[in-house]
Design a protein around this motif. Sequence first.
Motif, PDB file in Angstrom:
ATOM      1  N   GLY A  33      31.071  -0.757  80.356  1.00 13.28           N
ATOM      2  CA  GLY A  33      31.473   0.615  80.081  1.00 13.28           C
ATOM      3  C   GLY A  33      32.763   0.786  79.329  1.00 13.28           C
ATOM      4  N   GLU A  34      33.472  -0.290  79.024  1.00 12.50           N
ATOM      5  CA  GLU A  34      34.745  -0.160  78.308  1.00 12.50           C
ATOM      6  C   GLU A  34      34.974  -1.380  77.435  1.00 12.50           C
ATOM      7  OE1 GLU A  34      39.494   0.074  79.338  1.00 12.50           O
ATOM      8  OE2 GLU A  34      38.087   1.005  80.727  1.00 12.50           O
ATOM      9  N   THR A  35      35.524  -1.127  76.240  1.00 12.30           N
ATOM     10  CA  THR A  35      35.822  -2.236  75.337  1.00 12.30           C
ATOM     11  C   THR A  35      36.868  -1.817  74.324  1.00 12.30           C
ATOM     12  OG1 THR A  35      34.831  -3.941  73.925  1.00 12.30           O
ATOM     13  CG2 THR A  35      34.010  -1.703  73.644  1.00 12.30           C
ATOM     14  N   LEU A  73      32.061   7.086  66.447  1.00 13.76           N
ATOM     15  CA  LEU A  73      32.721   7.272  67.745  1.00 13.76           C
ATOM     16  C   LEU A  73      33.194   8.712  67.949  1.00 13.76           C
ATOM     17  CD1 LEU A  73      34.573   3.855  68.105  1.00 13.76           C
ATOM     18  CD2 LEU A  73      32.455   4.610  69.219  1.00 13.76           C
ATOM     19  N   PRO A  74      33.741   9.384  66.932  1.00 12.14           N
ATOM     20  CA  PRO A  74      34.066  10.803  67.132  1.00 12.14           C
ATOM     21  C   PRO A  74      32.839  11.647  67.485  1.00 12.14           C
ATOM     22  CG  PRO A  74      35.262   9.964  65.242  1.00 12.14           C
ATOM     23  CD  PRO A  74      34.296   8.875  65.668  1.00 12.14           C
ATOM     24  N   LYS A  75      31.693  11.353  66.863  1.00 14.83           N
ATOM     25  CA  LYS A  75      30.461  12.101  67.174  1.00 14.83           C
ATOM     26  C   LYS A  75      30.054  11.860  68.629  1.00 14.83           C
ATOM     27  CE  LYS A  75      26.023  13.118  65.129  1.00 14.83           C
ATOM     28  NZ  LYS A  75      26.341  14.203  64.232  1.00 14.83           N
ATOM     29  N   LEU A  76      30.110  10.600  69.085  1.00 14.64           N
ATOM     30  CA  LEU A  76      29.778  10.289  70.478  1.00 14.64           C
ATOM     31  C   LEU A  76      30.802  10.893  71.440  1.00 14.64           C
ATOM     32  CD1 LEU A  76      28.710   6.542  70.035  1.00 14.64           C
ATOM     33  CD2 LEU A  76      27.205   8.471  70.581  1.00 14.64           C
ATOM     34  N   ASP A  77      32.062  10.908  71.031  1.00 16.99           N
ATOM     35  CA  ASP A  77      33.128  11.483  71.864  1.00 16.99           C
ATOM     36  C   ASP A  77      32.938  12.993  71.994  1.00 16.99           C
ATOM     37  OD1 ASP A  77      35.470  11.557  73.394  1.00 16.99           O
ATOM     38  OD2 ASP A  77      36.755  11.750  71.629  1.00 16.99           O
ATOM     39  N   GLU A  78      32.598  13.639  70.908  1.00 14.13           N
ATOM     40  CA  GLU A  78      32.380  15.089  70.916  1.00 14.13           C
ATOM     41  C   GLU A  78      31.254  15.479  71.872  1.00 14.13           C
ATOM     42  OE1 GLU A  78      30.670  18.214  67.695  1.00 14.13           O
ATOM     43  OE2 GLU A  78      32.248  16.858  66.987  1.00 14.13           O
ATOM     44  N   ALA A  79      30.249  14.617  71.998  1.00 20.76           N
ATOM     45  CA  ALA A  79      29.120  14.885  72.892  1.00 20.76           C
ATOM     46  C   ALA A  79      29.386  14.390  74.316  1.00 20.76           C
ATOM     47  CB  ALA A  79      27.851  14.229  72.342  1.00 20.76           C
ATOM     48  N   ASP A  80      30.585  13.902  74.597  1.00 21.03           N
ATOM     49  CA  ASP A  80      30.971  13.360  75.912  1.00 21.03           C
ATOM     50  C   ASP A  80      30.136  12.137  76.313  1.00 21.03           C
ATOM     51  OD1 ASP A  80      33.036  15.179  76.412  1.00 21.03           O
ATOM     52  OD2 ASP A  80      31.627  16.648  77.218  1.00 21.03           O
ATOM     53  N   ILE A  81      29.618  11.428  75.316  1.00 21.11           N
ATOM     54  CA  ILE A  81      28.865  10.204  75.595  1.00 21.11           C
ATOM     55  C   ILE A  81      29.825   9.030  75.705  1.00 21.11           C
ATOM     56  CG2 ILE A  81      27.134   8.615  74.653  1.00 21.11           C
ATOM     57  CD1 ILE A  81      25.850  11.191  73.391  1.00 21.11           C
ATOM     58  N   GLU A  83      34.283   8.136  75.628  1.00 19.15           N
ATOM     59  CA  GLU A  83      35.672   8.592  75.550  1.00 19.15           C
ATOM     60  C   GLU A  83      36.337   7.639  74.575  1.00 19.15           C
ATOM     61  OE1 GLU A  83      37.358   8.522  79.458  1.00 19.15           O
ATOM     62  OE2 GLU A  83      35.753   9.751  80.284  1.00 19.15           O
ATOM     63  N   TYR A  84      36.809   8.187  73.476  1.00 18.07           N
ATOM     64  CA  TYR A  84      37.341   7.374  72.390  1.00 18.07           C
ATOM     65  C   TYR A  84      38.823   7.655  72.238  1.00 18.07           C
ATOM     66  CZ  TYR A  84      37.987   5.960  67.489  1.00 18.07           C
ATOM     67  OH  TYR A  84      38.435   5.415  66.322  1.00 18.07           O
ATOM     68  N   ASP A  85      39.654   6.698  72.597  1.00 19.66           N
ATOM     69  CA  ASP A  85      41.103   6.818  72.481  1.00 19.66           C
ATOM     70  C   ASP A  85      41.533   6.102  71.206  1.00 19.66           C
ATOM     71  OD1 ASP A  85      43.867   6.677  72.667  1.00 19.66           O
ATOM     72  OD2 ASP A  85      43.866   6.235  74.814  1.00 19.66           O
ATOM     73  N   ARG A  86      41.682   6.861  70.128  1.00 17.09           N
ATOM     74  CA  ARG A  86      42.038   6.272  68.824  1.00 17.09           C
ATOM     75  C   ARG A  86      43.367   5.543  68.888  1.00 17.09           C
ATOM     76  NH1 ARG A  86      40.446   9.829  63.587  1.00 17.09           N
ATOM     77  NH2 ARG A  86      38.240   9.989  64.048  1.00 17.09           N
ATOM     78  N   ASP A  87      44.343   6.121  69.570  1.00 17.84           N
ATOM     79  CA  ASP A  87      45.675   5.520  69.607  1.00 17.84           C
ATOM     80  C   ASP A  87      45.670   4.169  70.305  1.00 17.84           C
ATOM     81  OD1 ASP A  87      46.664   7.774  68.303  1.00 17.84           O
ATOM     82  OD2 ASP A  87      47.130   8.801  70.190  1.00 17.84           O
ATOM     83  N   ALA A  88      44.956   4.066  71.419  1.00 16.56           N
ATOM     84  CA  ALA A  88      44.915   2.809  72.176  1.00 16.56           C
ATOM     85  C   ALA A  88      43.841   1.852  71.644  1.00 16.56           C
ATOM     86  CB  ALA A  88      44.660   3.095  73.655  1.00 16.56           C
ATOM     87  N   GLY A  89      42.917   2.367  70.835  1.00 12.67           N
ATOM     88  CA  GLY A  89      41.834   1.530  70.318  1.00 12.67           C
ATOM     89  C   GLY A  89      40.843   1.133  71.395  1.00 12.67           C
ATOM     90  N   VAL A  90      40.641   2.027  72.369  1.00  9.01           N
ATOM     91  CA  VAL A  90      39.752   1.749  73.495  1.00  9.01           C
ATOM     92  C   VAL A  90      38.594   2.747  73.489  1.00  9.01           C
ATOM     93  CG1 VAL A  90      39.583   1.686  76.015  1.00  9.01           C
ATOM     94  CG2 VAL A  90      41.621   0.794  74.893  1.00  9.01           C
ATOM     95  N   VAL A  91      37.415   2.230  73.787  1.00 11.74           N
ATOM     96  CA  VAL A  91      36.220   3.066  73.870  1.00 11.74           C
ATOM     97  C   VAL A  91      35.615   2.874  75.250  1.00 11.74           C
ATOM     98  CG1 VAL A  91      33.986   3.597  72.836  1.00 11.74           C
ATOM     99  CG2 VAL A  91      35.813   2.641  71.413  1.00 11.74           C
TER     100      VAL A  91
END
Length: 186
Positions: A33-35, A73-81, A83-91
């Motif tokens: 669930g995280e990478t 990733l922004p499209k998936l983040d917008e749909a709450d599928i 959580e994309y943290d651009r600053d930390a580089g974590v999905v």
Amino acid sequence: MPRAEELSQDEVFEVLKSPRRRYALYYLRREGGETELSDLTEQVAAWENETTTAALTTEQRKRVYISLYQTHLPKLDEADIVEYDRDAGVVRLGERAGDLNIYLGEVSREEFPWDRYYLALVGVSSLLVAAVWLEVPPFGLIPGLVLATVILVAFGVSAVVHFLKFRRGGEVGTPPELRRADGQEH
């Protein structure tokens, strides 16, 4: 905070129409669930290019990174599928990621290590044969035919179970489109 509504069928199909987004979701689910974005980028690029992460070119990595970072990733983040943290580089998988399970199949379960199981079965069988052959007590009392029957039954039952598990669910851990494109798990 209450859970968001389930994704509509149109939203699901829109999200999943891109192989890059599907590959990202497969990888996230398989990794718990995280990478890191860099790890996700490498694996998606490897699957797309039918190669290993070590054999990727800089251009292949860059092309996937840019599209994941700017579009997918922004499209998936917008749909709450995710959580994309651009600053930390974590999905991370998001609140609605579970809505896609029926479409993506189960990839997060560990695959049973059949190779190690059969190696162990061969090892135990070899030790039993040696103990009977050398007449090590109490194994020396076991007739050879009985031992052969026990070993054959053990392998036969194992093979049937392995066959039935494979027929029912295929190889758990790698989605069919990834096996087709990649041929192996990474």
